[in-house]
Design an enzyme around this catalytic site. Structure first.
Site: not given
Length: 819
Positions: A281, A355
């Protein structure tokens, strides 16, 4: 925190601070109006002169108010009346408790339940008060060397104008207290830095929660060795690049009456810090990635709230905990991993790691054969673009579950928005090298993330809550919000809690389990009713005047300080039971066969406490039993014993209420009756010892030769029988002249001796109408001068039974069909 509920004059409430909400137009709510009158119109003058502008969220402290017992008065603006609904109400609450938190006080009293909100009752408003209190008093300063003084507020009394709202307000405050505590637990876990709140730390918190629950919560921790053996390679792949070992945390709460009842499962994403892994990120804002475990935090908070509320459900809470770091062992873009379900996943972006831990947790949930599964995750930045920071995104494979969650969000004011989960979106997850890819590109990112999870939730009702926009705030107000604990708690409570009454179910007949400290065992808070179900010739099942029983049940509840049950719920409970057990309603073999199914609705105080006050927890049941004629002799006259030593009821007591104490009071006298070969006992009044009242469980009627038919006038010492009321109506239909008046024992004796009195009969739901042959007293036996054959009693009895069994036209509309 304590949240007691009181009714009465707010001007006389002794408290450190009395809080009064007011509208901007000066229109005073009931409590404010009473305070205005008591304080020499102080509130009205302040508003009229412009000294207090009641704009929404404005507060003004008045250090002293004449005529009030409170030490201080805090005015809170509600804004304009026509715009004051849920959002404004909550804003006013936040302003109130933010102000109170800074005061050197330990208690206050508030009148917020007065504020009229569309479709929101005292329960909801009380819950919001309790939640707002916890929200305002929350502090997170454990890492600061200099800490601000902790708020001293410890008790918030909710002042309720209407007595009928008190019970609901207590329940709402109880729920709000538990939810507020749970939300603050979630906030603290979310606010902790990543070097403290690791997967192992979360596991330790679960174990501490289980230990504190004293057996109510079972906890199991699966470490990396156990996860490897299990085959949870997707979850493990996320934590490969971190020195912090991953964990799967399982917490089990069993509150359902049936321990084998299918549980509801919560699954929380617990990425305790997310660098993005190899797909790193940007540095700006990465500190906020400690909040990436807020889904797990909300699960912890919900579990704590559930432990406080103790709903009658089974709940399994699963937290998939890992840290996503980029070292030499970390998963790389393009890697293919195998999930616990057996599907292979091509990892196109390691920053789509949530996920990957959730999919194995969802597969793990299958083993519990769940009634529903809800996962909660800060999953996608796309969710923030779509919905901002106000609504949680909701996607589901089951419409009923989705609607339940949406309703729960509205009820708790922790709202969600339903997004589509169409098959067309699934194509974006296609992979050339594996069963599916872990991302589907930029378009519809929130939806394709849910599509990924749906592949692992195809065997149970499932919903996904993306809380990326609601779990925390940035900037000056930086910190975790505690959402969606309110929604989740409401959803899981609503399986047992619906407004005032909850936990509706039909279960097999069996023992009831009561705590030894249950209030009913110590203070006799219990009431009941008796009502019959009749089989008609066409096979349908009916009951007789149930609304009268419902009305009497409420009257009894008021006298015993128990919550009232509406006609709809009372009659609905009968229908629910008969829908299941209608086969137990016997079919009469002839018109002389009085068989029926006897229904016994009853309410008991089940709260566990030792202290003389109305219980805050109450259970309502209906049981059923096939019944035959009450008296073995059928319509043969019975003998009655007149009690001279015992009284069943006294003025001001509970004689008019159908409660166990009244019937227990007749049992000693009933033993006397049996000793004198009598089938029933009659009582005289407790004041003058001369007026006939009623039998142990039946009303009396006297038939005179001039066509009059009299029954003792109702007082607060006589139970108002449904059959009694019906007999009065049927007597008028027969051309008789019914009277409700005092009848003395002397009148009975003299009228029987003179022949003026031709019949005496008793009536009740169980006994229907039964002739009385003689009254046995210590001074002799009272018999009618001549045996009339009891034609009036028999005629009315036949007419009543013909109505009940559907053999006569129901001209009065007394019958209600159950099945």
């Amino acid at each position: 925190m304590e949240f007691p509920v009181k009714t009465g004059n707010p001007a006389k409430v002794e408290t450190a601070c009395l809080v009064i909400p007011v509208y901007q137009d000066g229109d005073l709510l009931p409590a404010a109006a009473r305070l205005d009158d008591a304080s020499e119109k102080l509130i009205g003058q302040l508003i009229e002169r412009g000294d207090f502008d009641a704009k929404l969220g404005k507060v003004q402290m008045i250090p002293f108010a004449p005529g009030l017992s409170a030490e201080r008065l805090l005015l809170v603006g509600l804004g304009k009346r026509d715009k004051c609904q849920e959002a404004a109400f909550r804003k006013a609450l936040d302003a109130t408790f933010s102000a109170l938190a800074d005061l050197p006080i330990d208690d206050c009293a508030v009148t917020f339940t007065d504020a009229p909100l569309t479709e929101r009752d005292a329960d909801w408003k009380a819950r919001m008060v309790a939640e707002a209190t916890h929200r305002a008093l929350y502090r997170f300063d454990q890492f600061k060397s200099e800490k601000a003084p902790a708020p001293s507020l410890a008790r918030v009394t909710l002042l309720v104008t209407e007595d009928s709202d008190a019970g609901g307000a207590r329940e709402g405050a109880r729920i709000g207290d538990a939810v507020g505590r749970g939300m603050n637990t979630a906030r603290t876990l979310g606010n902790l830095p990543g070097n403290v709140c690791t997967p192992s730390y979360l596991a330790e918190q679960a174990e501490a929660l289980g230990k504190a629950s004293r057996g109510a919560l079972a906890v199991e921790i699966l470490d990396e060795e156990a996860l490897e053996a299990l085959g949870a390679h997707s979850l493990l792949s996320v934590g490969r690049g971190s020195e912090q070992p991953s964990r799967l945390i399982v917490m089990k709460y069993q509150g359902a009456e049936n321990p084998d009842e299918a549980p509801h499962v919560l699954v929380g994403k617990g990425i305790t810090f997310d660098t993005g892994g190899i797909s790193l990120k940007p540095g700006e804002g990465m500190d906020e990635m400690k909040f990436d475990m807020c889904g797990a935090a909300s699960v912890f908070g919900t579990v704590e709230a559930v432990l406080g509320i103790r709903p009658k459900i089974n709940l399994v809470a699963i937290v998939a905990a890992a840290e996503n770091m980029p070292d030499g062992r970390a998963t790389k873009p393009g890697d293919i991993i195998k999930t616990l379900k057996g599907l292979s996943v091509e990892v196109l972006n390691t920053d789509a790691e949530g996920r990957l831990v959730l999919c194995d947790a969802l597969t793990y949930a299958e083993r519990f054969e769940p009634a529903s599964v809800v996962d909660i995750a800060t999953l996608t930045g796309a969710c923030i673009i779509a919905l901002g920071h106000h609504a949680t995104a909701l996607l589901a494979n089951d419409d009923d579950l989705a609607l339940d969650l949406l309703d729960a969000g509205e009820a708790s004011w922790d709202r969600a928005w339903h997004l589509p989960l169409w098959d067309e979106y699934q194509e974006q997850l296609d992979s050339n090298f594996a069963d599916l890819a872990n991302i589907g590109g930029r378009p519809a990112g929130t939806i394709t993330a849910a599509c990924f999870l749906s592949r692992f939730a195809d065997t149970f009702p499932w919903a996904h809550l993306d809380i990326a926009g609601t779990a925390w705030a940035s900037g000056k107000e930086k910190g975790a919000s505690g959402r969606p604990v309110g929604l989740l708690t409401q959803y899981h409570v609503r399986w047992t809690l619906d407004a005032d009454w909850h936990g509706r179910e039909v279960r097999p007949y069996g023992p009831l389990t009561l705590d030894p400290a249950a209030a009913v065992l110590h203070y006799a808070q219990e009431i009941f009713e008796g009502i019959k179900a009749y089989r008609h010739a066409d096979g349908s099942v009916w009951t007789f005047r149930p609304e009268k029983n419902a009305e009497r049940f409420r009257r009894s509840a008021r006298r015993l300080a128990l919550p009232e049950l509406s006609d709809e719920d009372f009659i609905g409970s009968l229908k629910a039971l008969l829908a299941q057990d209608h086969a137990w309603v016997p079919t009469p073999r002839s018109e002389a066969d009085e068989c029926s199914l006897y229904l016994r609705p009853f309410m008991i105080a089940s709260e566990k406490f030792l202290g003389v006050r109305p219980a805050h927890e109450v259970d309502y049941y209906v049981i059923a039993s096939p019944a035959a004629a009450y008296f073995k002799g059928g319509v043969e006259p019975v003998s009655i014993w007149l009690s001279s030593h015992y009284k069943r009821a006294a003025p001001g007591g509970t004689g008019f209420a159908k409660c166990g104490g009244n019937y227990a009071a007749s049992l000693a006298a009933q033993k006397e009756a049996s000793a004198h070969d009598c089938g029933q006992v009659a009582f005289l009044d407790a004041v003058e010892n001369k007026w006939i009242e009623e039998l142990g469980g039946m009303n009396l009627f006297f038939v005179f030769k001039d066509g009059r038919i009299a029954t003792p006038r109702l007082t607060d010492t006589i139970l108002e029988g449904v059959t009694r009321d019906s007999v009065l109506t049927l007597a008028r239909d027969e051309g008789l002249s019914p009277e409700e008046r005092p009848i003395s024992i002397d009148e009975w004796r003299e009228a029987a001796a003179s022949g003026e009195l031709t019949e005496v009969f008793a009536c009740g739901t169980a006994a229907v109408i039964t002739p009385v042959g003689e009254l046995v007293t210590e001074d002799g036996t009272i018999r009618l001068k001549a045996d009339s054959g009891n034609p009036t009693a028999k005629r009315l009895r036949t007419k009543l039974l013909d109505l009940q069994y559907g053999r006569a036209e129901d001209t009065h509309g007394w019958l209600t069909q159950l099945v």
